[in-house]
Design an enzyme around this catalytic site. Structure first.
Site, mmCIF file in Angstrom:
data_model
loop_
_atom_site.group_PDB
_atom_site.id
_atom_site.type_symbol
_atom_site.label_atom_id
_atom_site.label_comp_id
_atom_site.label_asym_id
_atom_site.label_seq_id
_atom_site.Cartn_x
_atom_site.Cartn_y
_atom_site.Cartn_z
ATOM 1 N N TYR A 1 0.836 -1.204 0.000
ATOM 2 C CA TYR A 1 0.000 0.000 0.000
ATOM 3 C C TYR A 1 0.867 1.249 0.000
ATOM 4 O O TYR A 1 2.091 1.183 0.184
ATOM 5 C CB TYR A 1 -0.947 0.013 1.212
ATOM 6 N N ARG B 1 8.277 4.333 -4.635
ATOM 7 C CA ARG B 1 8.265 3.326 -3.559
ATOM 8 C C ARG B 1 7.214 2.246 -3.851
ATOM 9 O O ARG B 1 7.439 1.064 -3.594
ATOM 10 C CB ARG B 1 8.020 3.989 -2.209
ATOM 11 N N LYS C 1 6.479 -1.855 1.879
ATOM 12 C CA LYS C 1 5.276 -1.240 2.471
ATOM 13 C C LYS C 1 4.129 -2.245 2.373
ATOM 14 O O LYS C 1 3.188 -2.102 1.584
ATOM 15 C CB LYS C 1 4.957 0.108 1.797
HETATM 16 N N1 PDD Z 1 2.924 5.079 7.526
HETATM 17 N N2 PDD Z 1 7.593 3.677 8.911
HETATM 18 C C1 PDD Z 1 6.417 3.016 8.935
HETATM 19 C C2 PDD Z 1 6.368 1.661 9.579
HETATM 20 C C3 PDD Z 1 5.271 3.593 8.358
HETATM 21 O O1 PDD Z 1 4.111 2.914 8.359
HETATM 22 C C4 PDD Z 1 5.358 4.896 7.787
HETATM 23 C C5 PDD Z 1 4.171 5.566 7.155
HETATM 24 C C6 PDD Z 1 6.606 5.540 7.786
HETATM 25 C C7 PDD Z 1 6.799 6.914 7.183
HETATM 26 O O2 PDD Z 1 6.693 6.889 5.777
HETATM 27 P P1 PDD Z 1 6.196 8.188 4.962
HETATM 28 O O3 PDD Z 1 7.049 9.324 5.354
HETATM 29 O O4 PDD Z 1 6.356 7.797 3.546
HETATM 30 O O5 PDD Z 1 4.740 8.382 5.343
HETATM 31 C C8 PDD Z 1 7.699 4.912 8.352
HETATM 32 C C9 PDD Z 1 1.716 5.506 6.839
HETATM 33 C C10 PDD Z 1 1.473 6.977 6.906
HETATM 34 C C11 PDD Z 1 0.544 4.668 7.328
HETATM 35 O O6 PDD Z 1 0.727 3.471 7.446
HETATM 36 O O7 PDD Z 1 -0.538 5.211 7.557
#
Ligand code: PDD
Length: 287
Positions: free
Chosen positions: A39, A58, A153
């Site tokens: 996702y 990503r 992700k």
């Molecule tokens: N989460 N690490 C984890 C485990 C995450 O789930 C996320 C983001 C990040 C930060 O990534 P970014 O800067 O690309 O948002 C780091 C999203 C927001 C979520 O699961 O809702």
């Protein structure tokens, strides 16, 4: 009907735009059965996507890493994102959620042959961080029990869900996870440490998800003359940090002002946080 969501909002599901309340997938979807999917969460301000290219890169990387072939080009993903925002953002600040699973098949572990992936996209209003910019977050340390491919992700978020619930049950906002004594990340955000004016972040390896804000903060730090280093960070260095902060698509950048029941630094938002926060706000304003 799903409570607390706008069931009349329009979502994208497998080539069609349908009401959220009418969007259905099979119980045999491998996302449901195995958590076999990936996702993205893309923030958009005034309807405009923020750092879309990074999110799509990503997404393509995650798909490639788990061998999920969609046949979609970068251009098609970007068009889906822009189209969903044009239809549903109505010029608001929203977060766009995009999920791809390995599709619907008989429950059997190997990748199924000839199965169409499930592609889903929705947009939900999002309130930008408010007073927490000043009041900050409270965190506790937690052992990182997740798998060794946190760089993907993946929708298999059980470890992250359990981590966040541990924070809720401890009466704090989030956790800071450690693996083998080294900092990894929060439950759904990257963690940043400031020591002696130097901004530190854990190495971008398979023990953390490299946030789109990871590269962004590096750029913002460089532009503001804040020295940055990516290296292993010990539990003691976190405990003795001058500043701690976290970043994610929805939290943007927020200070952590209490960790394991003790104030972080002075217990107030620090100068490195303030500089990066201002730079982040400027980047959004410039969209
Ligand atoms: N989460 N690490 C984890 C485990 C995450 O789930 C996320 C983001 C990040 C930060 O990534 P970014 O800067 O690309 O948002 C780091 C999203 C927001 C979520 O699961 O809702």
């Amino acid at each position: 009907m799903i409570p607390d969501v706008d069931n009349d909002s329009i979502v994208y599901l497998n080539g069609e735009y349908v009401r959220l309340g009418d969007a259905h997938i099979s119980v045999l979807d491998r996302g449901f059965i195995f958590g076999d999917g990936i996702y993205e969460v893309v923030p958009a301000y005034r309807g405009k996507p923020f750092r879309m290219e990074g999110h799509v890169s990503r997404l393509l990387r995650s798909l490639d890493t788990i061998g999920l072939e969609t046949g979609w080009s970068r251009d098609q993903w970007e068009r889906l994102i822009l189209d969903m925002l044009a239809r549903e953002s109505r010029g608001r600040d929203v977060m766009l959620y995009l999920q791809v699973t390995r599709g619907v098949a008989k429950r059997d572990h190997p990748f199924p042959a000839g199965v169409r992936p499930t592609i889903f996209c929705m947009v939900a209003p999002f309130a930008r961080v408010g007073e927490v910019r000043e009041t900050g977050l409270r965190t506790i340390s937690l052992a990182d029990i997740r798998w060794h491919r946190c760089d993907i992700k993946s929708v298999s978020l059980l470890g992250n869900v359990l981590a966040k619930q541990a924070a809720v049950e401890a009466g704090v906002d989030d956790v800071i996870q450690f693996r083998d004594g080294l900092l990894s990340e929060a439950s759904s955000a990257n963690v940043w440490v400031v020591r002696q004016g130097m901004l530190l972040a854990p190495v971008r390896d398979h023990h953390i998800l490299e946030g789109i804000r990871y590269g962004l903060l590096e750029e913002l730090a460089q532009a503001r003359g804040i020295p940055f280093e990516s290296r292993p960070i010990s539990r003691d260095e976190v405990a003795g940090a001058d500043e701690l902060m976290l970043t994610s698509a929805t939290k943007e950048i927020v200070p952590i002002l209490s960790h394991d029941g003790r104030p972080v630094g002075t217990g107030q938002p620090g100068p490195v946080y303030r500089a990066l926060r201002a730079a982040y706000d400027e980047a959004i304003a410039a969209l």
